[in-house]
Design an enzyme around this catalytic site. Structure first.
Site, PDB file in Angstrom:
ATOM      1  CG  HIS A  13     -17.273 111.248  43.002  1.00 17.03           C
ATOM      2  ND1 HIS A  13     -16.433 110.061  42.595  1.00 17.03           N
ATOM      3  CD2 HIS A  13     -16.448 111.552  43.954  1.00 17.03           C
ATOM      4  CE1 HIS A  13     -15.496 109.538  43.253  1.00 17.03           C
ATOM      5  NE2 HIS A  13     -15.479 110.525  44.395  1.00 17.03           N
TER       6      HIS A  13
ATOM      7  CG  HIS B 257     -14.491 107.396  47.084  1.00 18.74           C
ATOM      8  ND1 HIS B 257     -13.673 108.599  46.879  1.00 18.74           N
ATOM      9  CD2 HIS B 257     -13.941 106.611  47.569  1.00 18.74           C
ATOM     10  CE1 HIS B 257     -12.601 108.713  47.323  1.00 18.74           C
ATOM     11  NE2 HIS B 257     -12.419 107.011  47.869  1.00 18.74           N
TER      12      HIS B 257
ATOM     13  CG  ASP C 267     -16.439 112.032  47.616  1.00 16.96           C
ATOM     14  OD1 ASP C 267     -15.799 111.114  47.191  1.00 16.96           O
ATOM     15  OD2 ASP C 267     -16.368 113.012  46.893  1.00 16.96           O
TER      16      ASP C 267
ATOM     17  CG  ASP D  87     -11.786 111.663  44.352  1.00 18.10           C
ATOM     18  OD1 ASP D  87     -11.850 112.650  44.037  1.00 18.10           O
ATOM     19  OD2 ASP D  87     -12.374 110.630  44.908  1.00 18.10           O
TER      20      ASP D  87
ATOM     21  CG  MET E 240     -12.911 108.144  51.362  1.00 16.39           C
ATOM     22  SD  MET E 240     -12.905 109.683  50.874  1.00 16.39           S
ATOM     23  CE  MET E 240     -14.566 109.553  49.906  1.00 16.39           C
TER      24      MET E 240
ATOM     25  CG  MET F 251     -15.447 111.321  53.479  1.00 20.20           C
ATOM     26  SD  MET F 251     -14.943 112.911  53.799  1.00 20.20           S
ATOM     27  CE  MET F 251     -14.597 113.229  52.015  1.00 20.20           C
TER      28      MET F 251
ATOM     29  CB  SER G  63     -16.876 115.601  43.974  1.00 20.62           C
ATOM     30  OG  SER G  63     -17.125 115.054  45.320  1.00 20.62           O
TER      31      SER G  63
ATOM     32  CG  MET H  71      -7.604 107.952  46.682  1.00 27.14           C
ATOM     33  SD  MET H  71      -9.569 108.896  46.099  1.00 27.14           S
ATOM     34  CE  MET H  71      -9.383 110.528  46.981  1.00 27.14           C
TER      35      MET H  71
HETATM   36  C1  DX5 Z   1     -11.767 113.382  48.687  1.00 25.91           C
HETATM   37  C2  DX5 Z   1     -12.721 113.059  47.956  1.00 25.91           C
HETATM   38  C3  DX5 Z   1     -13.006 113.796  46.531  1.00 25.91           C
HETATM   39  C4  DX5 Z   1     -13.215 115.479  46.729  1.00 25.91           C
HETATM   40  C5  DX5 Z   1     -12.728 115.740  45.671  1.00 25.91           C
HETATM   41  O1  DX5 Z   1     -11.393 112.666  49.570  1.00 25.91           O
HETATM   42  O2  DX5 Z   1     -12.793 111.787  47.410  1.00 25.91           O
HETATM   43  O3  DX5 Z   1     -13.948 113.031  45.605  1.00 25.91           O
HETATM   44  O4  DX5 Z   1     -14.646 115.573  46.593  1.00 25.91           O
HETATM   45  O5  DX5 Z   1     -12.635 117.323  45.643  1.00 25.91           O
HETATM   46  P1  DX5 Z   1     -11.648 118.240  44.729  1.00 25.91           P
HETATM   47  O6  DX5 Z   1     -12.162 117.764  43.137  1.00 25.91           O
HETATM   48  O7  DX5 Z   1     -12.048 119.595  45.225  1.00 25.91           O
HETATM   49  O8  DX5 Z   1     -10.246 117.826  44.896  1.00 25.91           O
HETATM   50 ZN    ZN Z   2     -14.205 110.726  46.037  1.00 29.84          ZN
END
Ligand code: DX5
Ligand code: ZN
Length: 215
Positions: free
Chosen positions: A32, A65, A34, A174, A67, A36, A7, A136
């Site tokens: 990956h 991904h 993310d 994840d 969110m 948000m 990630s 998740m």
């Molecule tokens: C959280 C993200 C993850 C995050 C995971 O909302 O979707 O992808 O980067 O981080 P770790 O591996 O540190 O839990």
């Molecule tokens: Zn993620």
């Protein structure tokens, strides 16, 4: 051998190119990414310019991904940024089936993420349309959170559902993944592991990716 998707959320944003090249040279399978929006989750990460910059250097597929609320509005733009797999949240989609078809119509693989409180049975009637399900194992929004153990049982249930249906849907997990939780998830039937802080906070990120890959 699992699929490993480091990630980028946990990388050094002052050295994104360096960290992308580390992933290119490592045993990782995907990037990956993310996204948000500060509405669906209580945090804002980054948007299209950053994804485009990553894509200029990445030599592996982008596993994005999102969110965010109203994902349909941005599907086309994610395709233009070089997204290979686009994963939306079940909880953010009123018409999930339509969203999944929209993602595929733009040439991307379609994934659906489930928050910790959402049962895998929620996907029963759309499973055959999906390429990937993202379980998740933390509440989305931040890297570095503690693994929620109930995710292991959800992976087991989803594995049974997928095997019974004869489909080829990938199970990705994840949040809070390390060698211990990763091992439990692989044994339960997960195909792909996302890891952020465990990779980027380790002394040797490429070796850590290698170790996750060998679980
Ligand atoms: C959280 C993200 C993850 C995050 C995971 O909302 O979707 O992808 O980067 O981080 P770790 O591996 O540190 O839990
Ligand atoms: Zn993620």
């Amino acid at each position: 051998m699992s699929i490993v998707s480091p990630s980028v959320l946990s990388c050094d944003f002052a050295n994104v190119q360096r960290d992308v090249e580390m992933i290119n040279a490592s045993k990782a399978d995907w990037f990956h990414i993310d996204v948000m929006d500060g509405v669906f989750v209580p945090n804002i990460s980054f948007g299209f310019p950053v994804i485009k910059a990553i894509n200029r250097h990445a030599t592996k597929p982008l596993d994005v991904h999102i969110m965010i609320v109203n994902p349909d509005q941005y599907v086309e733009e994610f395709a233009k940024c070089g997204t290979h797999i686009l994963t939306v949240h079940y909880e953010a989609c009123t018409h999930l089936h339509r969203t999944v078809q929209l993602i595929k119509s733009h040439g991307m693989k379609a994934g659906v993420a489930l928050n910790p409180h959402t049962p895998v049975s929620a996907l029963e009637n759309v499973l055959s349309d999906l390429d990937l399900v993202l379980i998740m194992s933390v509440n989305p929004g931040f890297g570095g959170q503690k693994f929620i153990p109930g995710a292991v049982e959800k992976v087991r249930q989803l594995r049974e559902m997928i095997d019974a249906s004869g489909s080829q849907v990938i199970i990705e997990v994840d949040g809070g993944v390390n060698l211990d939780t990763g091992q439990q998830l692989i044994e339960a039937g997960a195909d792909a592991l996302v890891a952020g802080s465990f990779v980027f906070k380790s002394d040797d990120p490429a070796q850590t990716i290698h170790d996750l890959k060998n679980l």
